[in-house]
Motif scaffolding. Structure first.
Motif, short mmCIF file in Angstrom:
data_model
loop_
_atom_site.label_atom_id
_atom_site.label_comp_id
_atom_site.label_asym_id
_atom_site.label_seq_id
_atom_site.Cartn_x
_atom_site.Cartn_y
_atom_site.Cartn_z
N GLU A 71 2.59 9.70 6.84
CA GLU A 71 1.60 9.22 5.87
C GLU A 71 0.63 8.24 6.52
OE1 GLU A 71 -0.35 8.32 2.22
OE2 GLU A 71 0.85 10.02 2.89
N GLU A 72 1.15 7.37 7.38
CA GLU A 72 0.29 6.42 8.07
C GLU A 72 -0.71 7.15 8.96
OE1 GLU A 72 1.23 2.37 10.47
OE2 GLU A 72 1.89 4.20 11.47
N TYR A 107 -4.57 15.57 -1.27
CA TYR A 107 -4.94 14.65 -0.20
C TYR A 107 -4.45 15.11 1.17
CZ TYR A 107 -6.28 11.36 -3.85
OH TYR A 107 -6.89 10.75 -4.92
N ARG A 136 -3.45 8.75 6.87
CA ARG A 136 -4.42 7.75 6.43
C ARG A 136 -5.36 7.38 7.58
NH1 ARG A 136 -1.06 3.39 2.68
NH2 ARG A 136 -0.13 4.91 1.25
N SER A 177 0.82 -1.21 0.00
CA SER A 177 0.00 0.00 0.00
C SER A 177 0.86 1.27 0.00
CB SER A 177 -0.93 0.01 1.22
OG SER A 177 -0.19 -0.05 2.43
N TYR A 178 2.15 1.13 0.32
CA TYR A 178 3.05 2.27 0.32
C TYR A 178 3.95 2.28 -0.92
CZ TYR A 178 1.72 2.92 5.20
OH TYR A 178 1.00 3.14 6.35
#
Length: 324
Positions: free
Chosen positions: A190-191, A274, A194, A163-164
């Motif tokens: 980033e985690e 995003y 999300r 996913s990364y």
């Protein structure tokens, strides 16, 4: 190469594919195993031993891997390559070889980013403890440290979940590669982003029903006295005020929406960027922009901004740097 020629190669002592009848995967070619602080002497001994066996070409790549289309040739190459690999592994101390294997096999495998990095860092530290390196003024140590840091970055990135993959590709395009600690910080951020984006957001109707259910007595008393029901100028709903608005201040712990709502309920992630989250309830407007380690909050309602800061601080321990 036909089968007859393969037999000739196997019987030719000058061929790198020749294996003596006494050769076996359990052999120890050098008397002193690699412990970490004797690499120079071990490397020289190992090179001489492999050259004597005519197998060093499998290490430096001069003996190319043969075509898989020809089964006999491919089998010969694989057999000799595996034999040389086992000889090398047999000459490495057990503690060092276990650390190398663990690092090579470790992947994120759905672990949190912090847990994955902590395990990998622990293995790096363990591997480093097997050797000691003296400082020098020739610049060789600086080059060595730089290569070691690059290897750590590659190990960390290659072990990430699929996913990364996009972020991994973006980081690999950066020249020079950032330090592994910086890479971890970027991926960890980033985690978290999300995680924020994945927070379920209750609908306005559901929030209104929850508020009405929690203040049914106030509503009934107002109706009995023909008084105008309470109105919140933040969410534009009746039967409560700004001071007691769940959407602004968060849901109480015993509320069914406590973990999913709160100050972050109602934020929408921008499709164009995003990193941008916005929320508009009536006239109040709040925007949240996240980039790596920095968060920028703006809007026209200081109460909502304050509630959002409090919410984020409880979740992520942020530091308020004040107004820009």
């Amino acid at each position: 190469m036909g089968d007859s020629k393969s037999v000739e190669v196997l019987n030719d002592p000058s061929s790198p594919f020749y294996i003596h009848h006494s050769d076996n995967p359990g052999m120890h070619l050098v008397s002193t195993p690699l412990t970490g602080n004797n690499y120079s002497t071990w490397s020289r001994s190992m090179r001489i031993a492999l050259s004597a066996k005519n197998k060093f070409g499998f290490v430096d790549g001069s003996v190319k891997k043969l075509s898989d289309n020809k089964a006999t040739e491919a089998a010969l190459w694989q057999c000799c390559n595996d034999m040389g690999l086992m000889w090398i592994l047999n000459s490495v101390s057990s503690g060092l070889s276990n650390s190398v294997r663990d690092i090579a096999r470790l992947t994120q495998n759905q672990m949190s980013m912090s847990d994955y990095y902590s395990q990998l860092k622990g293995l790096w530290n363990e591997l480093s403890s097997y050797g000691s390196h003296k400082n020098c003024s020739c610049g060789a140590m600086e080059d060595r440290n730089e290569k070691e840091e690059q290897n750590k970055v590659m190990q960390f990135l290659m072990g990430l979940d699929d996913s990364y993959a996009t972020m991994r590709g973006q980081i690999l395009l950066v020249k020079p590669l950032p330090l592994v600690l910086k890479v971890f910080s970027m991926v960890n951020q980033e985690e978290k982003q999300r995680g924020i984006a994945a927070i379920p957001q209750p609908s306005v109707e559901g929030a209104a029903m929850a508020v009405q259910g929690g203040r049914g007595n106030q509503h009934s008393r107002g109706s009995q006295g023909n008084r105008k029901p309470l109105h919140c100028d933040y969410c534009d709903m009746d039967h409560h005020t700004r001071e007691t608005c769940y959407q602004l201040h968060g849901y109480p712990e015993d509320h069914r929406l406590y973990k999913t709502g709160g100050a972050f309920a109602g934020y929408t992630q921008s499709k164009a960027d995003y990193s941008l989250f916005t929320r508009k309830v009536g006239k109040p407007f709040t925007a949240l922009l996240i980039y790596v380690d920095d968060i920028l909050i703006t809007g026209n309602d200081m109460t909502a901004i304050g509630s959002l800061k409090s919410f984020l601080n409880k979740r992520f321990r942020i530091k308020d740097l004040g107004a820009l």
